[in-house]
Design an enzyme around this catalytic site. Structure first.
Site, PDB file in Angstrom:
ATOM      1  N   ASP A 207       0.870  -1.187   0.000  1.00 15.87           N
ATOM      2  CA  ASP A 207       0.000   0.000   0.000  1.00 15.87           C
ATOM      3  C   ASP A 207       0.899   1.227   0.000  1.00 15.87           C
ATOM      4  O   ASP A 207       1.599   1.496   0.987  1.00 15.87           O
ATOM      5  CB  ASP A 207      -0.891  -0.033   1.238  1.00 15.87           C
ATOM      6  CG  ASP A 207      -2.075   0.920   1.136  1.00 15.87           C
ATOM      7  OD1 ASP A 207      -2.096   1.738   0.190  1.00 15.87           O
ATOM      8  OD2 ASP A 207      -2.969   0.850   1.994  1.00 15.87           O
ATOM      9  N   ASP A 218      -3.555   7.193  -3.247  1.00 10.89           N
ATOM     10  CA  ASP A 218      -3.562   6.042  -2.349  1.00 10.89           C
ATOM     11  C   ASP A 218      -3.954   4.811  -3.172  1.00 10.89           C
ATOM     12  O   ASP A 218      -5.099   4.694  -3.623  1.00 10.89           O
ATOM     13  CB  ASP A 218      -4.586   6.307  -1.237  1.00 10.89           C
ATOM     14  CG  ASP A 218      -4.663   5.179  -0.221  1.00 10.89           C
ATOM     15  OD1 ASP A 218      -3.891   4.219  -0.327  1.00 10.89           O
ATOM     16  OD2 ASP A 218      -5.509   5.282   0.700  1.00 10.89           O
ATOM     17  N   HIS A 287     -12.410   4.938   1.539  1.00 14.71           N
ATOM     18  CA  HIS A 287     -12.662   6.208   2.224  1.00 14.71           C
ATOM     19  C   HIS A 287     -12.494   7.385   1.271  1.00 14.71           C
ATOM     20  O   HIS A 287     -11.806   7.287   0.252  1.00 14.71           O
ATOM     21  CB  HIS A 287     -11.679   6.363   3.387  1.00 14.71           C
ATOM     22  CG  HIS A 287     -10.259   6.034   3.013  1.00 14.71           C
ATOM     23  ND1 HIS A 287      -9.386   6.977   2.512  1.00 14.71           N
ATOM     24  CD2 HIS A 287      -9.572   4.857   3.022  1.00 14.71           C
ATOM     25  CE1 HIS A 287      -8.221   6.388   2.243  1.00 14.71           C
ATOM     26  NE2 HIS A 287      -8.307   5.106   2.538  1.00 14.71           N
ATOM     27  N   HIS A 295      -7.942   9.986   5.557  1.00 18.09           N
ATOM     28  CA  HIS A 295      -9.315   9.536   5.800  1.00 18.09           C
ATOM     29  C   HIS A 295     -10.197  10.773   5.904  1.00 18.09           C
ATOM     30  O   HIS A 295     -10.221  11.454   6.923  1.00 18.09           O
ATOM     31  CB  HIS A 295      -9.397   8.680   7.072  1.00 18.09           C
ATOM     32  CG  HIS A 295      -8.627   7.404   6.964  1.00 18.09           C
ATOM     33  ND1 HIS A 295      -8.028   6.782   8.032  1.00 18.09           N
ATOM     34  CD2 HIS A 295      -8.341   6.612   5.895  1.00 18.09           C
ATOM     35  CE1 HIS A 295      -7.416   5.684   7.639  1.00 18.09           C
ATOM     36  NE2 HIS A 295      -7.584   5.559   6.340  1.00 18.09           N
ATOM     37  N   GLU A 320     -11.150   0.768  -1.940  1.00 16.54           N
ATOM     38  CA  GLU A 320     -10.173  -0.146  -1.339  1.00 16.54           C
ATOM     39  C   GLU A 320     -10.907  -1.368  -0.808  1.00 16.54           C
ATOM     40  O   GLU A 320     -11.832  -1.222   0.000  1.00 16.54           O
ATOM     41  CB  GLU A 320      -9.466   0.599  -0.204  1.00 16.54           C
ATOM     42  CG  GLU A 320      -8.490  -0.176   0.609  1.00 16.54           C
ATOM     43  CD  GLU A 320      -7.789   0.717   1.635  1.00 16.54           C
ATOM     44  OE1 GLU A 320      -6.694   0.332   2.061  1.00 16.54           O
ATOM     45  OE2 GLU A 320      -8.323   1.779   2.016  1.00 16.54           O
ATOM     46  N   GLU A 415      -6.541  -1.476  -4.417  1.00 17.82           N
ATOM     47  CA  GLU A 415      -7.080  -0.133  -4.154  1.00 17.82           C
ATOM     48  C   GLU A 415      -6.741   0.817  -5.291  1.00 17.82           C
ATOM     49  O   GLU A 415      -5.657   0.764  -5.859  1.00 17.82           O
ATOM     50  CB  GLU A 415      -6.468   0.383  -2.844  1.00 17.82           C
ATOM     51  CG  GLU A 415      -6.893   1.775  -2.440  1.00 17.82           C
ATOM     52  CD  GLU A 415      -6.237   2.221  -1.140  1.00 17.82           C
ATOM     53  OE1 GLU A 415      -6.774   3.115  -0.485  1.00 17.82           O
ATOM     54  OE2 GLU A 415      -5.176   1.647  -0.775  1.00 17.82           O
TER      55      GLU A 415
END
Length: 434
Positions: A207, A218, A287, A295, A320, A415
């Protein structure tokens, strides 16, 4: 074929050519002139009489250096995109009631204004995404069983810093590199002194976060080195793609979770003759992402629920998904490495001088971006655990321990980062790999 016999005329012509060659023999130039090509060229054109005994030499052209990224990637992206126009991600049209946005002149104009505004420009997230793509594609070829987790983390983060052209809080790492193994689904990165080595039978979630001017890309993927859990990885990748496809402006988050769950649960894994259903991990989620805030407040769960919250124009989301062969539920377990200063951190008096000093360092180096203990080591902090724990206890810093399913189970993760533009949905982290 046989060789042809020479005629008398050919013999005479050959003798004449040899005689002429003897007359034109040139004395070799002095050693100095041989070494100095530039002087030699100038002398030849200067004095006609002096030039009779010299041969004009061609200057050697310097070899052009190949223009391309280094291996490993360490050249900043602005060298390849000097105009600041970074590759656009995958553009997907909105569905149903929002299909009109694709051709709307009004929405196109809104995008034009957004691109020109330094606060909303898409150039930042696109640069972060391009750095992510280059780093991860190198890593996928480079990682091998037998490597230390610390070396893997350093390779990824050194690449991220170089390509994003690290500059304080303006650009660099978006959050600590997640390298969670097997039943650990998220939030593991090695601390100093970590001795874990990657094994052939491991399932590794990678990640990676890259940020440019607070816009965080992300994106995550899963690697394995033998085929046992291929179907688990396929299930999670398919569930993430379903989430990406179904996401969009006005989509309700509870319904989106249902689509993800349905895809994930359509897969099963056979291990040692026993069949395991692939379960979405019910208490993990994607998120929304705000500037300098990984977040952002909205959650994209992996199991259908009654959340009526809608996705909105201009928002960034991390779609994700996590799948497991275990119970499909994680708990906090193991030594903590991830931390972040809370966006809503209270202003409380700190009794420990060391805590005050550490907070000052966190504000300067990370702001509200997540960090890990290796990053504190890197900026010169030492003997900080007492102060760090005090900041956690005071509610100023949030700790994020490793999140694990039951031992013996396996977990996987994929993700993507989405940008909900006025005219279309842009999968900014899309690459040729996933």
């Amino acid at each position: 074929m046989p060789a042809a016999k020479k005629t008398e005329g050919q013999e005479n012509l050959k003798e004449a050519q040899q005689a002429k060659a003897v007359e034109e023999v040139i004395e070799p130039p002095p050693a100095d002139d041989v070494e100095d090509g530039e002087d030699d060229a100038e002398d030849v054109g200067g004095d006609p009489n002096a030039g009779e005994g010299k041969k004009k030499k061609k200057k050697k052209k310097p070899k052009k250096k190949k223009s391309g990224q280094s291996d490993p990637p360490r050249i900043g992206l602005s060298k390849f995109f000097p105009d600041g126009n970074y590759p656009v991600g995958e553009e997907q049209e909105y569905a149903d009631d929002n299909r009109w946005r694709t051709t709307s002149e009004e929405k196109r104009y809104e995008e034009k204004l957004a691109l020109e505004d330094p606060e909303t420009t898409y150039a930042n997230i696109r640069k972060a995404a391009e750095a992510h793509r280059v780093v991860r594609q190198h890593v996928q070829k480079w990682i091998k069983p037998g490597m230390a987790m610390t070396d893997i983390a350093n390779m990824i983060e050194d690449g991220t810093r170089a390509l994003a052209e690290e500059n304080g809080l303006d650009a660099g790492v978006g959050f600590p590199t997640g390298l969670s193994l097997n039943h650990c689904a998220a939030h593991y990165t090695p601390n100093a002194g970590d001795t874990i080595v990657l094994k052939k039978e491991d399932v590794l979630k990678i990640d990676i976060g890259v940020q440019v001017n607070g816009r965080i890309c992300d994106s995550a993927f899963t690697l394995n080195f033998e085929p046992t859990y291929v179907r688990l990885i396929e299930a999670v990748k398919a569930a993430t793609e379903t989430g990406v496809k179904e996401a969009g402006i006005d989509v309700r988050l509870g319904e989106l979770a249902g689509y993800i769950q349905e895809t994930m649960e359509s897969y099963e894994v056979e291990v040692g003759g026993k069949v395991f259903p692939v379960k979405p991990i019910e208490n993990l989620s994607g998120h929304s992402i705000n500037r300098y805030q990984i977040h952002g407040g909205k959650s994209v769960c992996l199991v259908k629920n009654d959340d009526e919250t809608k996705m909105e124009e201009g928002e960034y989301f991390a779609i994700e998904t996590f799948g497991s062969t275990g119970r499909g539920r994680i708990i906090e377990s193991g030594e903590c490495s991830h931390y972040a200063k809370r966006v809503d951190a209270p202003h409380v008096p700190l009794r420990l001088t060391s805590a005050k000093s550490l907070l000052k360092s966190i504000n300067k180096n990370f702001g509200t971006l997540p960090f890990c203990r290796r990053y504190l080591d890197r900026v010169g902090e030492s003997k900080y655990l007492l102060a760090l724990n005090h900041l956690v206890q005071q509610g100023i810093v949030q700790d994020y321990p490793p999140l694990c399913d039951e031992p013996g189970s396996m977990t996987a993760q994929f993700e993507h980062t989405l940008l909900l533009r006025p005219t279309c949905k842009e999968v900014v982290s899309r690459g040729v790999d996933y």
